[in-house]
Scaffold this motif. Structure first.
Motif, PDB file in Angstrom:
ATOM      1  N   TYR A 323      35.805 -13.936 -28.823  1.00  0.00           N
ATOM      2  CA  TYR A 323      36.952 -13.096 -28.474  1.00  0.00           C
ATOM      3  C   TYR A 323      37.428 -12.401 -29.736  1.00  0.00           C
ATOM      4  CZ  TYR A 323      37.802 -14.879 -23.747  1.00  0.00           C
ATOM      5  OH  TYR A 323      37.711 -15.179 -22.421  1.00  0.00           O
ATOM      6  N   GLU A 324      37.938 -11.193 -29.551  1.00  0.00           N
ATOM      7  CA  GLU A 324      38.488 -10.422 -30.655  1.00  0.00           C
ATOM      8  C   GLU A 324      39.876  -9.932 -30.275  1.00  0.00           C
ATOM      9  OE1 GLU A 324      35.661  -7.326 -31.166  1.00  0.00           O
ATOM     10  OE2 GLU A 324      34.041  -8.669 -31.832  1.00  0.00           O
ATOM     11  N   PRO A 325      40.725  -9.617 -31.256  1.00  0.00           N
ATOM     12  CA  PRO A 325      42.051  -9.060 -30.934  1.00  0.00           C
ATOM     13  C   PRO A 325      41.905  -7.839 -30.033  1.00  0.00           C
ATOM     14  CG  PRO A 325      41.930  -9.634 -33.253  1.00  0.00           C
ATOM     15  CD  PRO A 325      40.537  -9.799 -32.712  1.00  0.00           C
ATOM     16  N   GLY A 326      42.756  -7.788 -29.001  1.00  0.00           N
ATOM     17  CA  GLY A 326      42.678  -6.691 -28.039  1.00  0.00           C
ATOM     18  C   GLY A 326      41.846  -7.016 -26.825  1.00  0.00           C
ATOM     19  N   ASP A 327      41.101  -8.117 -26.862  1.00  0.00           N
ATOM     20  CA  ASP A 327      40.308  -8.528 -25.705  1.00  0.00           C
ATOM     21  C   ASP A 327      41.207  -9.120 -24.624  1.00  0.00           C
ATOM     22  OD1 ASP A 327      37.977  -7.678 -26.835  1.00  0.00           O
ATOM     23  OD2 ASP A 327      37.233  -9.673 -27.378  1.00  0.00           O
ATOM     24  N   ALA A 328      40.643  -9.288 -23.437  1.00  0.00           N
ATOM     25  CA  ALA A 328      41.399  -9.854 -22.322  1.00  0.00           C
ATOM     26  C   ALA A 328      40.502 -10.783 -21.512  1.00  0.00           C
ATOM     27  CB  ALA A 328      41.955  -8.746 -21.431  1.00  0.00           C
ATOM     28  N   ALA A 329      41.129 -11.809 -20.924  1.00  0.00           N
ATOM     29  CA  ALA A 329      40.437 -12.771 -20.073  1.00  0.00           C
ATOM     30  C   ALA A 329      41.244 -12.960 -18.801  1.00  0.00           C
ATOM     31  CB  ALA A 329      40.270 -14.105 -20.806  1.00  0.00           C
ATOM     32  N   VAL A 330      40.673 -13.662 -17.832  1.00  0.00           N
ATOM     33  CA  VAL A 330      41.353 -13.919 -16.564  1.00  0.00           C
ATOM     34  C   VAL A 330      41.496 -15.422 -16.368  1.00  0.00           C
ATOM     35  CG1 VAL A 330      41.289 -13.622 -14.060  1.00  0.00           C
ATOM     36  CG2 VAL A 330      40.383 -11.831 -15.533  1.00  0.00           C
ATOM     37  N   PHE A 331      42.703 -15.858 -16.048  1.00  0.00           N
ATOM     38  CA  PHE A 331      42.928 -17.245 -15.633  1.00  0.00           C
ATOM     39  C   PHE A 331      42.929 -17.255 -14.110  1.00  0.00           C
ATOM     40  CE2 PHE A 331      46.388 -20.622 -14.912  1.00  0.00           C
ATOM     41  CZ  PHE A 331      45.436 -21.600 -14.670  1.00  0.00           C
ATOM     42  N   LYS A 332      41.855 -17.764 -13.516  1.00  0.00           N
ATOM     43  CA  LYS A 332      41.703 -17.743 -12.065  1.00  0.00           C
ATOM     44  C   LYS A 332      41.162 -19.057 -11.506  1.00  0.00           C
ATOM     45  CE  LYS A 332      37.051 -16.103 -12.563  1.00  0.00           C
ATOM     46  NZ  LYS A 332      36.703 -17.525 -12.663  1.00  0.00           N
ATOM     47  N   THR A 333      40.654 -19.945 -12.388  1.00  0.00           N
ATOM     48  CA  THR A 333      40.050 -21.196 -11.948  1.00  0.00           C
ATOM     49  C   THR A 333      41.114 -22.278 -11.805  1.00  0.00           C
ATOM     50  OG1 THR A 333      38.020 -20.616 -13.106  1.00  0.00           O
ATOM     51  CG2 THR A 333      38.300 -22.931 -12.516  1.00  0.00           C
ATOM     52  N   SER A 334      40.976 -23.114 -10.773  1.00  0.00           N
ATOM     53  CA  SER A 334      41.906 -24.232 -10.630  1.00  0.00           C
ATOM     54  C   SER A 334      41.838 -25.096 -11.883  1.00  0.00           C
ATOM     55  CB  SER A 334      41.523 -25.080  -9.412  1.00  0.00           C
ATOM     56  OG  SER A 334      42.187 -26.330  -9.447  1.00  0.00           O
ATOM     57  N   PRO A 335      42.996 -25.531 -12.424  1.00  0.00           N
ATOM     58  CA  PRO A 335      42.973 -26.405 -13.598  1.00  0.00           C
ATOM     59  C   PRO A 335      42.272 -27.730 -13.351  1.00  0.00           C
ATOM     60  CG  PRO A 335      45.146 -25.445 -13.312  1.00  0.00           C
ATOM     61  CD  PRO A 335      44.373 -25.124 -12.069  1.00  0.00           C
ATOM     62  N   GLY A 336      41.960 -28.032 -12.089  1.00  0.00           N
ATOM     63  CA  GLY A 336      41.222 -29.249 -11.790  1.00  0.00           C
ATOM     64  C   GLY A 336      39.755 -29.169 -12.119  1.00  0.00           C
ATOM     65  N   PHE A 337      39.258 -27.990 -12.512  1.00  0.00           N
ATOM     66  CA  PHE A 337      37.865 -27.816 -12.887  1.00  0.00           C
ATOM     67  C   PHE A 337      37.760 -27.521 -14.377  1.00  0.00           C
ATOM     68  CE2 PHE A 337      38.086 -26.464  -8.380  1.00  0.00           C
ATOM     69  CZ  PHE A 337      37.365 -27.517  -7.852  1.00  0.00           C
ATOM     70  N   ASP A 338      36.702 -28.033 -14.991  1.00  0.00           N
ATOM     71  CA  ASP A 338      36.613 -27.978 -16.455  1.00  0.00           C
ATOM     72  C   ASP A 338      36.539 -26.564 -17.004  1.00  0.00           C
ATOM     73  OD1 ASP A 338      34.121 -27.774 -15.257  1.00  0.00           O
ATOM     74  OD2 ASP A 338      33.052 -28.755 -16.883  1.00  0.00           O
TER      75      ASP A 338
END
Length: 743
Positions: A323-338
């Protein structure tokens, strides 16, 4: 050598020099090779030909062709299970076995190794050298805190509502809650359960738990009540953090229940500063979280994963796919999965933005594609079953994807080829690893059509060994069980289950004293370049839509039903994305066969749904007079699936017609979207082959035709009739009709 004696060739390697041996030694070595590799071979020496072990209904996997003078060996693979790497490995193993037998004829054949000491050492330690990682932090919050100091005003979270949360604000909100948790009894050695919808408060809660030095236990509010109750009783948390949408799902018990919204005033006056680092006396034993997975006993098993392993893993992934500054990710997975550990922590260690996907939207490929495009997401994780519909929706000209990580089930050549046609400027990464170890292997896939898809190489802090039943390393190209080892990276244990832990985490004979290795149950083999290939499972564990399922757990729940005498669960379809999607089919012997029909089967499945997560629920229940067995006493899965094929064709299935216009229109929508045959109003969405990825297509059709939006949970679990009743009772959300097409 007479060419007429040679079988029709497939792949051939040789010649390989061998010591001169009498025919009986050649035969004995060939038989021993076949025994150890669990394969049948055809030995051809001059005019003599033998199949070892003795022939049965199946073909030989390979032919060992020895020249008439006994000094040259050729190996031909004869089936799809034996290609050139396998044949070459067999040739080397046979060569070594012959040399050992001639050098020490007094020893039994089983005492001779298949590998020379030099080759054994190369496979174990030189193909993929292991390195002990340097873990610089004590908690998962410390790298984030350092980033918050560097870029306090940068955007850390973007919520579905449009809310933007800076690194400073996220850090301070988590700090106040962490101070409150400590002041009310949480700390090192304790657990904090989190049962909340995906959103900013859930992220704050997880960061607060690790800042307080606790292990967090994520609980999915969609799980059945009984399963949630078991998990809470098993992990015994000091606190349960929840929200208004999930509060009613949390039972009372020996824990303090805190509403992240309604009770927020209780910690607003707590310090906004980082709490002092609090870890266990032995930092190497600090637990990050307990993740509950499917268990063969009928109860979920909690995997206690260590903080240092997660930190080492994220450090490795950053070195490979940064990852680099300015990048983006998505939080979409249930926290119950690794995988959620990647999404929640990794991007926020390096100044990226984390886009928080609204609850339920992760199942809709179209909405997920728009999220990736609109927010300039650069790295995303998708299971293969989600990747395929996502690729159908994403616009390459609008997407900024650099890395797409894919795992959870086999990544097929079809997925790879489709990916590079849709996103030619991105890189597809194949990831493999169980919850008990995190991601162990990874590999950026080349866009070469037709080439098999490998798993890749182990991360530097893991050693992955392919071993036989005697725990001896197998030759390159030969399939065996994959064992994962390393002093940092394996789960500590199954929570409060020492016997189960001892069964799967065994002493590592190839590592330092006291180290362990995890038995994966995966059938793998190494290529000569050290890249690993996955060939299937050696036990019954399966993946449904990328999620792990133990059929034994499902069977245990069904067998406890008073209407069931015996049962077996089989998987129909493939576990990847090639061919028919994998689905669980339950076969039961009813207690009262004469009165067991569609309605009774639906009632059994309804009761089972109270104990099983959605992906673990059988899509169909088929009544059978008995559970067939093979000659060795095991369940005859092939016979059961043959019964299912006839059942699925409608030969034994009554169709209950719609009772009114609403039911009739729903039947039409189900039939069209799921492309099924005749639909009964007692059929369920899952029973007709639907899954969560298709649910939103059905909902869109209901909005367009009925002007209502059915409840997602009712659609996933209820029958057509139950969905219709829910709409009649006003539980469906009114929806505006689609705008007419211009012109």
């Amino acid at each position: 050598m007479s060419s007429s004696l040679r079988p029709a060739p497939s792949e051939c390697v040789g010649p390989v020099a061998v010591p001169a041996c009498p025919p009986d030694v050649l035969a004995a070595c060939a038989e021993e090779l076949a025994r150890r590799l669990a394969r049948r071979v055809r030995l051809i020496h001059g005019e003599h030909e033998r199949v070892l072990p003795p022939p049965d209904a199946g073909p030989a996997d390979a032919a060992l062709l020895v020249s008439e003078d006994g000094r040259r060996l050729y190996v031909e693979s004869m089936t799809d299970s034996a290609d050139s790497p396998t044949a070459l490995a067999w040739a080397r193993a046979f060569q070594h076995l012959l040399a050992c037998a001639m050098a020490a004829p007094e020893l039994p054949m089983s005492a001779h190794p298949l590998l020379s000491e030099q080759e054994r050492r190369r496979i174990l330690y030189e193909l993929n050298p292991h390195r002990v990682p340097q873990v610089l932090h004590r908690t998962m919050a410390e790298p984030f805190q350092e980033q918050a100091t560097r870029t306090p005003e940068a955007v850390a979270l973007v919520a579905a509502s449009g809310e933007h949360v800076s690194y400073r604000e996220l850090n301070e909100r988590a700090n106040r809650l962490a101070h409150f948790l400590r002041s009310t009894g949480a700390g090192p050695g304790s657990r904090v359960a989190i049962c909340a919808e995906r959103g900013v408060p859930q992220v704050v809660a997880i960061y607060a738990a690790v800042k307080a030095g606790c292990a967090y236990v994520p609980l999915d509010a969609d799980l059945p009540d009984a399963r949630l109750g078991y998990m809470l009783a098993d992990c015994a948390p000091t606190h349960v953090l929840t929200d208004p949408a999930s509060r009613s799902r949390v039972p009372e018990g020996g824990w303090r229940v805190i509403d992240l919204e309604a009770d927020a005033a209780q910690w607003q006056e707590q310090p906004a500063s980082d709490p002092p680092v609090a870890v266990s006396a032995n930092p190497g034993t600090a637990i990050l979280n307990i993740l509950y997975t499917s268990g063969s006993t009928g109860r979920p098993k909690g995997v206690a994963y260590p903080t240092d392993g997660a930190l080492a893993h994220l450090d490795w992934m950053q070195s490979q796919y940064p990852y680099e500054p300015g990048d983006a990710a998505v939080f979409k997975t249930s926290p119950g999965f690794d995988v959620s550990i990647w999404e929640l922590f990794w991007p926020l260690y390096h100044g990226a933005r984390l886009i928080v996907c609204e609850p339920g939207a992760h199942r809709d490929a179209r909405r997920l594609a728009r999220l990736v495009e609109e927010h300039g997401v650069t790295t995303v994780f998708l299971a293969p079953t989600v990747m395929t519909p996502f690729l159908e929706q994403v616009d390459a000209s609008a997407a900024r994807l650099r890395w797409a990580l894919c795992g959870g089930e086999p990544v097929t050549a079809r997925v790879r080829d489709t990916f590079y046609r849709a996103l030619p400027d991105a890189v597809l990464v194949n990831c493999y690893g169980p919850t008990e170890a995190g991601t162990v292997t990874d590999m950026a896939l080349d866009p070469d059509p037709g080439v098999p898809v490998p798993l890749g190489r182990p991360a530097a802090h893991f050693r992955l060994s392919v071993l036989g039943e005697d725990l001896e390393p197998l030759p390159v190209g030969v399939a065996g069980e994959a064992y994962i080892s390393g002093p940092i990276g394996l789960a500590q244990s199954y929570w409060r289950a020492p016997a189960r832990t001892a069964e799967r985490f065994v002493a590592d004979p190839y590592g330092p004293p006291g180290t362990r290795m995890y038995r994966t149950g995966d059938l793998c083999r190494y290529r000569d370049d050290g890249v690993l290939e996955h060939l299937g499972r050696i036990d019954r564990q399966v993946k449904i839509r990328g999620l792990r399922v133990e059929p034994g757990e499902v069977e245990s729940v069904l067998a406890a039903d008073p209407a069931v005498v015996d049962c077996a669960v089989a998987v129909h379809g493939t576990q990847g994305t090639h061919g028919t999607p994998a689905r669980l089919i339950a076969f039961v012997v009813p207690a009262e066969p004469g009165t067991f029909g569609e309605a009774e089967a639906a009632e059994v499945l309804r009761r089972a749904a109270a104990l099983l997560a959605e992906h673990m629920r059988p899509e169909r229940l088929v009544a059978v007079p008995r559970i067939p067995a093979t000659v060795n006493g095991k369940v005859d899965t092939a016979a059961l699936l043959a019964v299912w094929e006839g059942f699925a064709d409608g030969e034994e299935r009554a169709i209950v017609p719609p009772a009114d216009e609403l039911e009739a229109r729903l039947v039409g929508i189900y039939s069209r979207v799921l492309q099924s045959g005749p639909v009964s109003v007692l059929d369920t969405f899952a029973g007709l082959g639907g899954h969560s990825l298709l649910a939103f297509t059905v909902i869109d059709a209901c909005v367009a035709e009925l002007r209502v939006k059915p409840e997602v949970l009712k659609l996933l679990t209820g029958s057509v009739r139950e969905v219709a009743q829910s709409i009649r009772e006003g539980h469906a959300e009114p929806a505006e009709p689609a705008a007419p097409n211009p012109g």
